[in-house]
Design a protein around this motif. Structure first.
Motif, short mmCIF file in Angstrom:
data_model
loop_
_atom_site.label_atom_id
_atom_site.label_comp_id
_atom_site.label_asym_id
_atom_site.label_seq_id
_atom_site.Cartn_x
_atom_site.Cartn_y
_atom_site.Cartn_z
N ARG A 71 3.74 9.58 0.59
CA ARG A 71 4.10 9.69 1.98
C ARG A 71 4.77 8.43 2.52
NH1 ARG A 71 1.32 13.61 4.93
NH2 ARG A 71 1.34 15.50 3.65
N ASP A 72 4.06 7.31 2.45
CA ASP A 72 4.68 6.11 2.99
C ASP A 72 4.22 4.87 2.23
OD1 ASP A 72 2.22 5.19 4.12
OD2 ASP A 72 2.65 6.20 6.00
N LEU A 73 4.80 3.78 2.65
CA LEU A 73 4.63 2.51 1.96
C LEU A 73 4.48 1.43 3.03
CD1 LEU A 73 7.14 1.41 -0.81
CD2 LEU A 73 6.69 -0.07 1.12
N GLU A 74 3.50 0.55 2.86
CA GLU A 74 3.32 -0.55 3.81
C GLU A 74 3.27 -1.86 3.04
OE1 GLU A 74 -0.08 -0.23 6.39
OE2 GLU A 74 0.72 -1.74 7.75
N VAL A 75 3.98 -2.83 3.58
CA VAL A 75 3.99 -4.17 2.99
C VAL A 75 3.44 -5.14 4.02
CG1 VAL A 75 5.47 -6.05 2.17
CG2 VAL A 75 5.93 -3.69 1.46
N VAL A 76 2.42 -5.90 3.66
CA VAL A 76 1.88 -6.93 4.54
C VAL A 76 2.04 -8.28 3.85
CG1 VAL A 76 -0.16 -7.80 5.75
CG2 VAL A 76 0.23 -5.34 5.59
N LEU A 77 2.64 -9.22 4.58
CA LEU A 77 2.82 -10.57 4.04
C LEU A 77 1.88 -11.52 4.77
CD1 LEU A 77 5.36 -9.33 2.77
CD2 LEU A 77 6.63 -11.36 3.44
N THR A 118 0.84 -1.20 0.00
CA THR A 118 0.00 0.00 0.00
C THR A 118 0.87 1.25 0.00
OG1 THR A 118 -1.78 -1.12 1.18
CG2 THR A 118 -1.77 1.29 1.29
N LEU A 119 0.63 2.11 -0.97
CA LEU A 119 1.26 3.44 -1.01
C LEU A 119 0.25 4.44 -0.49
CD1 LEU A 119 2.88 3.68 -4.57
CD2 LEU A 119 4.09 3.57 -2.38
N ARG A 120 0.69 5.39 0.34
CA ARG A 120 -0.20 6.47 0.79
C ARG A 120 0.35 7.81 0.32
NH1 ARG A 120 -0.24 2.78 4.89
NH2 ARG A 120 -2.26 1.82 5.29
N ALA A 121 -0.57 8.71 -0.05
CA ALA A 121 -0.18 10.01 -0.58
C ALA A 121 -1.21 11.04 -0.16
CB ALA A 121 -0.12 9.96 -2.11
N SER A 137 8.32 5.39 5.91
CA SER A 137 8.18 6.63 5.17
C SER A 137 8.86 6.52 3.81
CB SER A 137 8.82 7.77 5.97
OG SER A 137 8.78 8.97 5.22
N LEU A 138 8.37 7.30 2.86
CA LEU A 138 9.05 7.42 1.56
C LEU A 138 9.71 8.79 1.43
CD1 LEU A 138 6.49 5.69 -0.80
CD2 LEU A 138 8.77 4.89 -0.20
N ARG A 139 9.78 9.54 2.54
CA ARG A 139 10.33 10.89 2.48
C ARG A 139 11.62 10.94 3.28
NH1 ARG A 139 5.33 14.31 1.54
NH2 ARG A 139 6.16 15.95 2.84
N ASP A 140 12.59 11.67 2.77
CA ASP A 140 13.88 11.76 3.45
C ASP A 140 13.72 12.30 4.85
OD1 ASP A 140 15.06 10.85 1.19
OD2 ASP A 140 15.56 12.84 0.43
N GLY A 141 14.52 11.79 5.73
CA GLY A 141 14.58 12.34 7.08
C GLY A 141 13.42 11.94 7.97
N ALA A 159 12.73 5.31 -5.14
CA ALA A 159 13.72 6.40 -5.11
C ALA A 159 14.52 6.45 -6.41
CB ALA A 159 14.65 6.23 -3.90
N ALA A 160 14.71 5.30 -7.03
CA ALA A 160 15.47 5.23 -8.28
C ALA A 160 14.62 5.56 -9.50
CB ALA A 160 16.07 3.83 -8.43
N GLY A 161 13.36 5.93 -9.28
CA GLY A 161 12.54 6.36 -10.40
C GLY A 161 11.60 5.31 -10.96
N GLY A 162 11.46 4.21 -10.26
CA GLY A 162 10.61 3.12 -10.77
C GLY A 162 9.15 3.50 -10.95
#
Lengths: 136, 136, 136, 136, 136, 136
Positions: free
Chosen positions: C112-118, C37-40, C131-135, C100-103
């Motif tokens: 904002r952030d990324l969540e992975v559930v397995l 899940t990506l959140r924005a 988080s997907l944001r620096d710092g 981050a590499a442009g994918g």
């Protein structure tokens, strides 16, 4: 025709050492979601196909021999490709053996057949259906 | 009897221009969750009903002709009510044609039948089951 | 806040060599159903959180390094207990690296952030959110 | 062979007053997820097994007599163990009665049989399948 | 942030004696599918949020007090409307009490919160999320 | 924090006329499985987040404006890319408007926010979460 289905699961490793299976030739693994369905033309005196607790217990006993194992190391599968179809038949035959040995009680003449379906992923499953009556 | 099931999906628009269908006479759409089950009395020499990768690929090829389309514009459905039942038969027949053409390999004599179930919502699905053997 | 979720899966073998894990100390396996899940806070100029096809492709690329493997043989996990939690973090971090590499395209400042559930079985799952944001 | 399936659910209380059922001898309850499948050799003139809206409405009518009730207080079940199997047969027979009374329209000669599966939990379900044709 | 989720279920009867609840004022029942999620900022020394077997065991212990019962007869709920929301909070609070008592081991300082979601049907669920840290 | 979730679905056609969307530029369709979650810090006097029947009714009213339609013909979406994210926000905002208008009763001060998730296929969903309190 009546049916009764119980679900359990098992987590195993194995490999499929035949070029036919591509990357699945490597040791990998699967969570198999296991659905067992009993079919019967009539209900028993308690109004059920079988004691659901007994069926769940017998299935658990069969799966306990697979749980958390590498099937490549199991002598029962020596020389056998442990495809999902073969594992479904194995679970079905072992469970049928336990039924014949009285695992669901002494009188199972009303039972017709047993089907085992193994879901290996959200997009794939395989199953095996067999009779529970002699000579069929 | 063995079985093998694979799942895929397709997203289409269509209308059902017959007063029988009420609001579904309007152009609307559906995500069809597609389950294909092959049944076979025996396994092939690799211990499977069919190469699951090949089955998934053949199903994908059949669904690619539906994906992201308005079925009202598809000449194959001219004059046909594209109900879920009709679409299930269409997918089954097209897939059976690809099996007959060798899509699952040259030898499919062990295969008995094929069933396609299209789930159109969490509360409704329709299916079609047909033989894979001549003369049945 | 918007979200976008895609699902894929991977089938691996591994062992958890610590007495804490009981029978899971043995080599076994799992099918992991992977939900990302990506959140924005905002949508991009195309009205989406991300190109769903690109997200699915990037996730597939991350899972391709795990598929049909014994994680015990993967140098990336040398000395690491490959619990479901650790694997969720691994998938999340690798996917974040690809983002981050442009994918997902050059401009991902709205993410904002990324969540992975397995999901490891019908009754157990583990996840990691970052988080997907620096710092942050 | 064609099929059409609709899903609904009902929430009931009951007890199973026979020592065979252990703790289920006490008054307890269940959410039954109810799947009804009609099978037909042919489609009707509208290209369907049945009007899905009519089938859903007839099923709802049958379930309305069970919804939010304690089956122990229902005279229809006096002296009957309301196992999941028995409830599946009850729903199937009542629904077949409504079909015979014209609930799916006047002409249902193409219909073959009807199956009701009641899921009582994520790990257990029971069903009953019966003919919709006289003398079978 | 890490998460760990386990699933179990319980089958109960109850009534909601307030005209607000319409037909649910009558004694009826439900199968609650129970998902418990623990969240933690860090993993424990074994690389997990918690011992999944211990979490499943503690959840089972909490549900055992509800299983196959009529909640109307349970003194713990005297004068309480046992809505799904209230039951979710009850399960969460009882489970938090067991965690505090050492049910997941002596050191749970990395745990942040606990969420319990009760699915009462395929179309409805309710949940409660609470802190596992003092003073929050 | 408490939550309450209800599920419904809607079946629509639409197109996404921007080269970014590849084949989805064509008129196609989707079944959206719609999950709405309300969150509240406290329960109302009946021990619930909201009257579940009222919430289901309000959601149904919102979806009724989408059901069995081609969104390309809906003036409300003129010039708008009806991505899943945008549709999730639309459903959330319309539902919030109905809540503000009293659809869940006169006193909803305990409600915090509302989240709508639209599942478009077994492998993809998108959502939108927004406050139900003024000035947030």
């Amino acid at each position: 025709m009546f049916s009764l289905t119980v679900r359990d699961h098992t987590m195993v490793a194995h490999s499929l050492p035949d070029p036919f299976f591509g990357p699945a030739q490597r040791v990998h693994g699967a969570t198999y979601v296991v659905d067992v369905t009993l079919r019967a033309a009539d209900l028993d005196p308690h109004g059920v196909v079988a004691d659901i607790g007994a069926l769940a217990r017998e299935l658990r006993a069969v799966l306990a021999d697979l749980d958390h194992r590498n099937l490549d190391d199991d002598p029962a599968f020596a020389g056998v490709l442990t495809t999902t179809e073969v594992l479904a038949r194995t679970v079905a035959d072992r469970l049928a053996g336990r039924v014949a040995a009285g695992g669901l009680g002494p009188d199972t003449r009303h039972l017709r057949d047993l089907e085992v379906v193994l879901g290996e992923s959200p997009v794939a499953s395989a199953g095996y259906r067999r009779s529970l009556r002699d000579g069929e």
